[in-house]
Design an enzyme around this catalytic site. Structure first.
Site, PDB file in Angstrom:
ATOM      1  CG  ASN A 171      33.691  35.159 115.600  1.00  0.00           C
ATOM      2  OD1 ASN A 171      33.963  34.064 115.114  1.00  0.00           O
ATOM      3  ND2 ASN A 171      32.451  35.625 115.645  1.00  0.00           N
ATOM      4  CE1 TYR A 175      26.793  35.382 115.312  1.00  0.00           C
ATOM      5  CE2 TYR A 175      27.918  37.500 115.275  1.00  0.00           C
ATOM      6  CZ  TYR A 175      27.942  36.137 115.471  1.00  0.00           C
ATOM      7  OH  TYR A 175      29.116  35.532 115.815  1.00  0.00           O
ATOM      8  CD1 TRP A 189      25.577  38.156 121.277  1.00  0.00           C
ATOM      9  CD2 TRP A 189      26.894  39.208 119.808  1.00  0.00           C
ATOM     10  NE1 TRP A 189      26.167  39.199 121.928  1.00  0.00           N
ATOM     11  CE2 TRP A 189      26.980  39.868 121.059  1.00  0.00           C
ATOM     12  CE3 TRP A 189      27.650  39.683 118.740  1.00  0.00           C
ATOM     13  CZ2 TRP A 189      27.781  40.988 121.247  1.00  0.00           C
ATOM     14  CZ3 TRP A 189      28.441  40.786 118.946  1.00  0.00           C
ATOM     15  CH2 TRP A 189      28.505  41.437 120.161  1.00  0.00           C
ATOM     16  CD  GLU A 235      35.454  33.527 111.534  1.00  0.00           C
ATOM     17  OE1 GLU A 235      34.795  32.851 112.342  1.00  0.00           O
ATOM     18  OE2 GLU A 235      36.357  34.329 111.888  1.00  0.00           O
ATOM     19  CG  ASP A 284      15.761  33.464 112.449  1.00  0.00           C
ATOM     20  OD1 ASP A 284      16.532  33.327 111.488  1.00  0.00           O
ATOM     21  OD2 ASP A 284      16.115  33.957 113.535  1.00  0.00           O
TER      22      ASP A 284
END
Length: 485
Positions: A171, A175, A189, A235, A284
């Site tokens: 993966n 993050y 994560w 990905e 964030d």
């Protein structure tokens, strides 16, 4: 084609006059964040900070801060180029459901010949310099303390590599990463992320998890790390499809993982089961601070890099930010794939002001009573779209990207006693508005024209919208210059 590495893209931006070098010393504590946020919101250029206080390398910022730059980085004229290419390949089969999505990506890879390609260590620019043991010093890498109440300095664009301990499926995720000390990084994560699942499986087996984090990657790889792909979709296959050529990968030095050979910097380490440290707070992409929570702490054993490396990062916070172009790319790229799962959809829009995942505006060609409600529930069952908190369904003649038109329909076309659907379900890990973490209330607004079969039985039925007479409108258009307006 997209650019093979970050530095070649930066050179192209500089030739275009779309990169500004900052030679003055700048402080990663608040100052860089303030500069970048102002430049981004003004639609300004990419920035290369050449003299970052306390760091040993330059820092590239706002690289994908405009749609034009992101499209250039990916070798595209428009986001629709990729969505049309994906849609054209999928049309003959019209596969259904998540199995169909996996088969579709397999077909894309096979047809485009884009699986990643392994290269030897000696041929990988990112391994020109190798540091281990006491030579590892993360404080030489420019990490940002962006907002006044942040809990520390963060790397915001490190691409995290893990693999499932049982299946070996890798993966790639993006993050935030808090720098705790010279050799320790906090891994933020979230509960719905694949890397978290990898860590939990390893911990259950009593095993440590190998992790590699790459900085300054080829643009297509950086974008692919943000894409909400199903867990068993590679990905790097998607990045190769976007880039138009295979991504070159190299084996890490100390962990059994592969990373982009053309990255700028890679850090490698192992996560021990149960080793956690407080992480955050952090300003964030929601525009609010997320609170401090315990997250796994990664000990770094090895750093590899180019001889004269540079780092890339982003600033997140109250929109608009650099998240905007990345989110818009995802919206357009994944329309054909979302239509596999929810074929009723004509078009959709994920507004940046809703953090992309909080709100979805969807148009449909309405074919039966309560069709809008069927689409709402289908979206809530579609992979990461399950986190959507508000779904607004409009008729096909509504431009979902025109928020003025959408709001006109949603605010004036709705009886909220009948047309509002309220449910409970999972929400994003970072969602601060839900009264408890991880789940909360969601709403669907049916802003379509209502039918008698849906209970709208007033005299004359649903009213017609005000429209110009087509013949007169055409005549006025042709004579417009005569009016002197």
């Amino acid at each position: 084609m997209a650019y093979d590495d970050l530095r070649s893209f930066l050179r192209a931006l500089e030739r275009d006059g779309d990169l500004k070098r900052i030679k003055a010393e700048v402080d990663p504590y608040l100052e860089i964040g303030e500069i970048v946020d102002r430049v981004n919101k003004a639609g300004g250029p990419a920035l290369l900070f050449e003299n970052v206080k306390g760091a040993a390398m330059p820092l590239a910022m706002n690289v994908f801060g405009t749609d034009r730059r992101l499209l250039k980085a990916l070798g595209l004229g428009s986001y629709d180029e990729i969505s049309e290419k994906i849609g054209g390949l999928l049309k003959p089969e019209l596969p259904q459901g998540f199995v169909g999505v996996r088969e579709a990506f397999g077909k894309l890879g096979a047809m485009a010949h884009v699986p990643p390609k392994k290269v030897k260590s000696g041929d990988a620019p990112v391994q020109e310099v190798v540091l281990t043991g006491d030579d590892v010093d993360l404080e030489q890498l420019p990490a940002l303390f962006t907002w006044p109440e942040d809990g520390g300095s963060f790397f915001n664009l490190g691409l995290t590599h893990t693999k499932h301990p049982e299946t070996g499926v890798r993966n790639l995720g993006l993050y935030r990463l808090q720098r705790h000390d010279k050799r320790t990084i906090g891994m933020h994560w979230q509960i719905h992320k694949d890397s978290r699942n990898h860590y939990q499986v390893a911990a259950k087996r009593g095993e440590r998890l190998p992790v590699a984090i790459a900085f300054g990657c080829p643009p297509a790889v950086t974008y692919a790390s943000t894409a909400p792909l199903p867990g068993d979709i590679d990905e790097y296959l998607f990045a190769g499809f976007i880039q138009g050529k295979r991504i070159e990968m190299v084996d890490c030095k100390t962990v059994p993982l592969q990373v982009p050979a053309n990255a700028e910097v890679v850090v490698e380490g192992w996560l021990e089961p149960g080793e956690m440290l407080p992480e955050g707070p952090f300003g964030d992409h929601t525009g609010f601070y997320t609170p401090q929570e315990p997250f796994p702490a990664l000990k770094i054993d090895c750093v590899t890099m180019r001889r004269r490396p540079l780092l890339q990062s982003i600033v997140v916070g109250r929109p608009p930010t650099e998240d905007g172009p990345l989110g818009r790319a995802t919206e357009r790229f994944f329309l054909p794939l979302l239509k596999i799962i929810v074929p009723d959809i004509v078009d959709y829009h994920l507004p940046e002001s809703g953090g992309f995942h909080n709100c979805a505006i969807v148009s449909i060609d309405k074919k039966y009573p309560k069709h809008a409600q069927k689409v709402m529930h289908a979206i809530w069952g579609a992979h990461m779209m399950s986190l959507t908190k508000l779904i607004v369904v409009v008729d096909a003649d509504c431009d979902v990207h025109n928020l003025h038109e959408v709001s006109w329909r949603a605010l004036g076309n709705v009886d909220y006693a009948r047309d509002l659907t309220v449910v409970e379900g999972p929400v994003d890990h970072l969602d601060h508005a839900s009264y408890q973490q991880f789940w909360g209330g969601k709403a669907g607004i049916d802003a379509t024209a209502k039918w008698p079969e849906e209970g709208y039985t007033r005299d004359g039925g649903w009213p017609h919208m005000v429209e110009s007479d087509p013949e007169v409108a055409d005549r006025v258009t042709k004579r417009w210059k005569e009016y002197g307006l």
